[in-house]
Scaffold this motif. Structure first.
Motif, mmCIF file in Angstrom:
data_model
loop_
_atom_site.group_PDB
_atom_site.id
_atom_site.type_symbol
_atom_site.label_atom_id
_atom_site.label_comp_id
_atom_site.label_asym_id
_atom_site.label_seq_id
_atom_site.Cartn_x
_atom_site.Cartn_y
_atom_site.Cartn_z
ATOM 1 N N TRP A 384 0.851 -1.192 0.000
ATOM 2 C CA TRP A 384 0.000 0.000 0.000
ATOM 3 C C TRP A 384 0.888 1.244 0.000
ATOM 4 C CZ3 TRP A 384 -5.124 -0.952 -0.414
ATOM 5 C CH2 TRP A 384 -5.598 -2.209 0.014
ATOM 6 N N ARG A 385 0.464 2.248 -0.744
ATOM 7 C CA ARG A 385 1.205 3.515 -0.768
ATOM 8 C C ARG A 385 0.200 4.661 -0.627
ATOM 9 N NH1 ARG A 385 3.910 5.072 -5.101
ATOM 10 N NH2 ARG A 385 5.843 5.679 -4.076
ATOM 11 N N LEU A 386 0.406 5.486 0.375
ATOM 12 C CA LEU A 386 -0.411 6.671 0.580
ATOM 13 C C LEU A 386 0.355 7.875 0.041
ATOM 14 C CD1 LEU A 386 -3.002 7.911 1.870
ATOM 15 C CD2 LEU A 386 -1.636 8.238 3.959
ATOM 16 N N LEU A 387 -0.298 8.644 -0.825
ATOM 17 C CA LEU A 387 0.378 9.768 -1.464
ATOM 18 C C LEU A 387 -0.280 11.088 -1.076
ATOM 19 C CD1 LEU A 387 0.479 7.204 -3.663
ATOM 20 C CD2 LEU A 387 1.911 8.887 -4.836
ATOM 21 N N PRO A 409 -6.328 23.266 2.942
ATOM 22 C CA PRO A 409 -6.471 23.856 1.603
ATOM 23 C C PRO A 409 -5.214 23.697 0.753
ATOM 24 C CG PRO A 409 -7.463 25.293 3.228
ATOM 25 C CD PRO A 409 -6.772 24.201 3.999
ATOM 26 N N GLY A 410 -5.435 23.360 -0.527
ATOM 27 C CA GLY A 410 -4.334 23.194 -1.468
ATOM 28 C C GLY A 410 -3.715 21.824 -1.479
ATOM 29 N N ASN A 411 -4.366 20.833 -0.840
ATOM 30 C CA ASN A 411 -3.771 19.505 -0.705
ATOM 31 C C ASN A 411 -4.739 18.410 -1.151
ATOM 32 O OD1 ASN A 411 -1.056 19.760 1.028
ATOM 33 N ND2 ASN A 411 -2.523 21.308 1.718
ATOM 34 N N TYR A 412 -4.149 17.281 -1.542
ATOM 35 C CA TYR A 412 -4.942 16.083 -1.811
ATOM 36 C C TYR A 412 -4.173 14.857 -1.351
ATOM 37 C CZ TYR A 412 -2.184 14.834 -6.021
ATOM 38 O OH TYR A 412 -1.178 14.464 -6.898
ATOM 39 N N PHE A 413 -4.918 13.810 -1.031
ATOM 40 C CA PHE A 413 -4.362 12.515 -0.654
ATOM 41 C C PHE A 413 -5.025 11.438 -1.501
ATOM 42 C CE2 PHE A 413 -3.573 15.044 3.102
ATOM 43 C CZ PHE A 413 -2.359 14.582 3.597
ATOM 44 N N ARG A 414 -4.273 10.411 -1.812
ATOM 45 C CA ARG A 414 -4.840 9.251 -2.496
ATOM 46 C C ARG A 414 -4.105 7.994 -2.062
ATOM 47 N NH1 ARG A 414 -2.013 7.012 -6.537
ATOM 48 N NH2 ARG A 414 -0.289 8.158 -7.502
ATOM 49 N N LEU A 415 -4.747 6.843 -2.271
ATOM 50 C CA LEU A 415 -4.171 5.548 -1.891
ATOM 51 C C LEU A 415 -4.058 4.658 -3.115
ATOM 52 C CD1 LEU A 415 -3.308 3.695 0.527
ATOM 53 C CD2 LEU A 415 -5.687 2.875 0.549
ATOM 54 N N GLU A 416 -2.953 3.921 -3.197
ATOM 55 C CA GLU A 416 -2.785 2.937 -4.266
ATOM 56 C C GLU A 416 -2.211 1.660 -3.665
ATOM 57 O OE1 GLU A 416 -0.102 4.970 -6.926
ATOM 58 O OE2 GLU A 416 1.678 4.028 -6.035
ATOM 59 N N GLY A 417 -2.378 0.565 -4.404
ATOM 60 C CA GLY A 417 -1.802 -0.710 -4.005
ATOM 61 C C GLY A 417 -0.989 -1.286 -5.141
ATOM 62 N N ASN A 421 5.608 -4.743 -8.572
ATOM 63 C CA ASN A 421 6.038 -3.466 -9.155
ATOM 64 C C ASN A 421 5.027 -2.862 -10.129
ATOM 65 O OD1 ASN A 421 8.568 -3.369 -7.794
ATOM 66 N ND2 ASN A 421 9.383 -4.866 -9.257
ATOM 67 N N GLN A 422 3.778 -3.289 -10.029
ATOM 68 C CA GLN A 422 2.723 -2.717 -10.852
ATOM 69 C C GLN A 422 1.578 -2.262 -9.954
ATOM 70 O OE1 GLN A 422 2.854 -2.257 -14.227
ATOM 71 N NE2 GLN A 422 4.930 -3.118 -14.227
ATOM 72 N N THR A 423 0.985 -1.118 -10.286
ATOM 73 C CA THR A 423 -0.172 -0.639 -9.541
ATOM 74 C C THR A 423 -1.393 -1.472 -9.927
ATOM 75 O OG1 THR A 423 0.721 1.607 -9.467
ATOM 76 C CG2 THR A 423 -1.638 1.357 -9.034
ATOM 77 N N VAL A 424 -1.995 -2.117 -8.928
ATOM 78 C CA VAL A 424 -3.172 -2.960 -9.176
ATOM 79 C C VAL A 424 -4.419 -2.386 -8.503
ATOM 80 C CG1 VAL A 424 -1.829 -5.058 -9.526
ATOM 81 C CG2 VAL A 424 -2.608 -4.458 -7.214
ATOM 82 N N PHE A 425 -4.239 -1.336 -7.722
ATOM 83 C CA PHE A 425 -5.381 -0.660 -7.087
ATOM 84 C C PHE A 425 -5.089 0.832 -7.043
ATOM 85 C CE2 PHE A 425 -7.262 1.216 -3.239
ATOM 86 C CZ PHE A 425 -8.604 1.011 -3.516
ATOM 87 N N PHE A 426 -6.077 1.616 -7.438
ATOM 88 C CA PHE A 426 -5.895 3.073 -7.497
ATOM 89 C C PHE A 426 -7.212 3.720 -7.096
ATOM 90 C CE2 PHE A 426 -5.754 7.287 -9.192
ATOM 91 C CZ PHE A 426 -4.427 7.642 -9.321
#
Length: 469
Positions: A384-387, A409-417, A421-426
């Motif tokens: 899991w990677r939190l950005l 304000p001015g920020n965003y967060f997203r999560l990926e899995g 070495n490939q993103t399989v969840f976004f």
């Protein structure tokens, strides 16, 4: 009547022909000869109604325009065969050379075998509720049939969608619109993939009628002018436009247009392809680049399935796009897409819950303050990677992921899995008061991204540190 055109070396051309129609019951069209490329035939009746839009990039050659829906072909619309001057216009939108021929046969009488159990895709009510419950619904937003350059029938696609239990799908044959589809299928979002060359491809979701390509290319000073006008007009109807597989092999990104008409970006495309000709990781970096500059595009995925794989399986649903809707309907799905309520999942079977003050929110939400992330995957080794604003701030391995962030304000967060070495969840981001974009020209944004990306180190082995609650 056989009609012949010669394509010159020009970047785009339009060839209109008028045929007088009197006392006929049907019109048959055969695409006789021409390069297997993306150019189109637009057929209009004397009232100016478009009755067919056909592509030469198909192995299907024969089409029938009829008064009755069930007697006509896919890619045509039913209605009275009106006496008068019908126009048949070939639109060549790219650098294609050669000779083409098509034949038009006016049928004084017809004896057609009706198509069984077909639904009229463009006549379906968008407000018809299939499931009244709010929740996540799964489908595939990018697929092709034999009516463009695919190798499978509509019946095969219908059967595979039912086997997978999809809630919806979009059949995005190149520049044509599916008008006939087998009944009892998942919701079919009326769609097409605008394909004029190998510069940029665009999916359009929520089309209500045929697109008159001749109108945009006949008087345009340049292809980019035609594109900008076409995008603007499509967006004005409420349809949603996606940039597809921006970093696939052979895609040059040479178009220029106004990004204000674009709503979506395909971040995971066709991961089932064995030779991996598509750089989805670069598409994800482009997604963050645009978000960092205020362009809040919705993340989507699509199988881009064209044919069965080596195991005889049509790879529909690889990946799935999951859309949060208040109720399952075409209108609900389009609203979810427009508002960024999406997840893209390639076999990880992830669940994501976001909470603020004990109330659940969904990706795409604009909120301020503390937000809790809680995710679960059926893949045990998922990373899991939190950005935060495109930069990784937390990385964990395993089935579960939890974190709490503070949105200002001015920020965003997203999560990926990620897996192997490939993103399989976004998951599309949650955000707070992002500044308005300063630049909308695609060519400028593209060049800035490519310059920055080429000089960056894309190693994913470590994350920067940010204070997380």
């Amino acid at each position: 009547m056989r009609i012949h055109h010669h394509f010159s070396a020009a970047g785009y051309e339009v060839f209109p022909v008028t045929i007088s129609v009197r006392n006929v019951q049907g019109i048959d069209i055969t695409l006789c000869a021409g390069p297997f490329e993306h150019y189109f035939l637009v057929v209009k009746d004397p009232r100016g109604h478009i009755r067919a839009v056909l592509t030469w990039k198909t192995r299907i050659r024969d089409y029938h325009i009829r008064e009755a829906f069930n007697a006509g072909s896919n890619n045509t619309l039913p209605g009275e065969i009106v006496d008068g001057e019908w126009t048949f216009t070939v639109v060549k939108p790219g650098f294609i050379s050669g000779e083409i021929e098509y034949e038009v046969h006016l049928c004084a009488s017809v004896q057609d075998d009706p198509q069984p159990n077909a639904i009229a895709v463009l006549d379906k009510s968008w407000d018809e509720i299939i499931n009244p419950h709010a929740g996540w619904y799964c489908g595939d937003l990018h697929a092709h049939s034999a009516w463009s350059d695919g190798r499978v029938s509509l019946q095969q696609i219908h059967r595979r969608a039912r086997e997978l239990g999809l809630d919806f799908m979009a059949l995005t044959d190149h520049s044509i619109i599916t008008t006939h589809f087998p009944a009892d299928a998942p919701i079919l979002i009326p769609a097409t993939e605008l394909t004029f060359d190998n510069d940029v491809h665009y999916n359009v979701f929520g089309v209500r009628q045929f697109i008159d390509y001749s109108r945009y290319f006949a008087g345009a000073k340049s292809k980019n002018e035609a594109l900008t006008t076409l995008h603007r007009d499509i967006a004005a109807t409420g349809a949603l436009i996606a940039i597809n597989h921006p970093f696939a092999a052979g895609i040059s990104l040479a178009h220029d247009f106004d990004l204000r008409a674009i709503h979506l970006l395909e971040v995971i495309n066709a991961p089932h392809l064995a030779d991996q000709p598509i750089d989805n990781e670069k598409a994800i970096r482009f997604f963050d680049f645009l978000w960092q500059r205020g362009h809040r595009l919705t993340a989507v995925g699509g199988s881009d399935a064209h044919k069965e794989n080596g195991a005889g399986i049509y790879p529909l649903g690889q990946p799935l796009t999951k859309i949060y809707c208040k109720a399952l309907s075409i209108a609900g799905l389009l609203s979810g897409l427009k508002n960024g309520h999406t997840l893209v999942d390639n076999g990880a079977n992830c669940r994501l819950t976001l909470r603020q003050s004990s109330e659940e929110i969904v990706p795409g939400s604009e909120v301020r303050g503390s937000v809790e992330f809680e995710a679960h995957s059926e893949v045990p080794a998922l990373v899991w990677r939190l950005l935060h604003n495109g930069e990784c701030i937390m990385e964990r391995a395993g089935r579960e992921f939890t974190a709490c962030v503070n949105l200002e304000p001015g920020n965003y967060f997203r999560l990926e899995g990620r897996l192997d070495n490939q993103t399989v969840f976004f998951a599309s981001p949650v955000y707070c008061q992002l500044p308005a974009p300063e630049e909308y020209r695609f060519s400028v944004l593209r060049d800035h991204f490519l310059a920055a990306d080429s000089s960056s180190n894309h190693c994913l082995s470590s994350c920067s540190k940010l204070k997380i609650q």
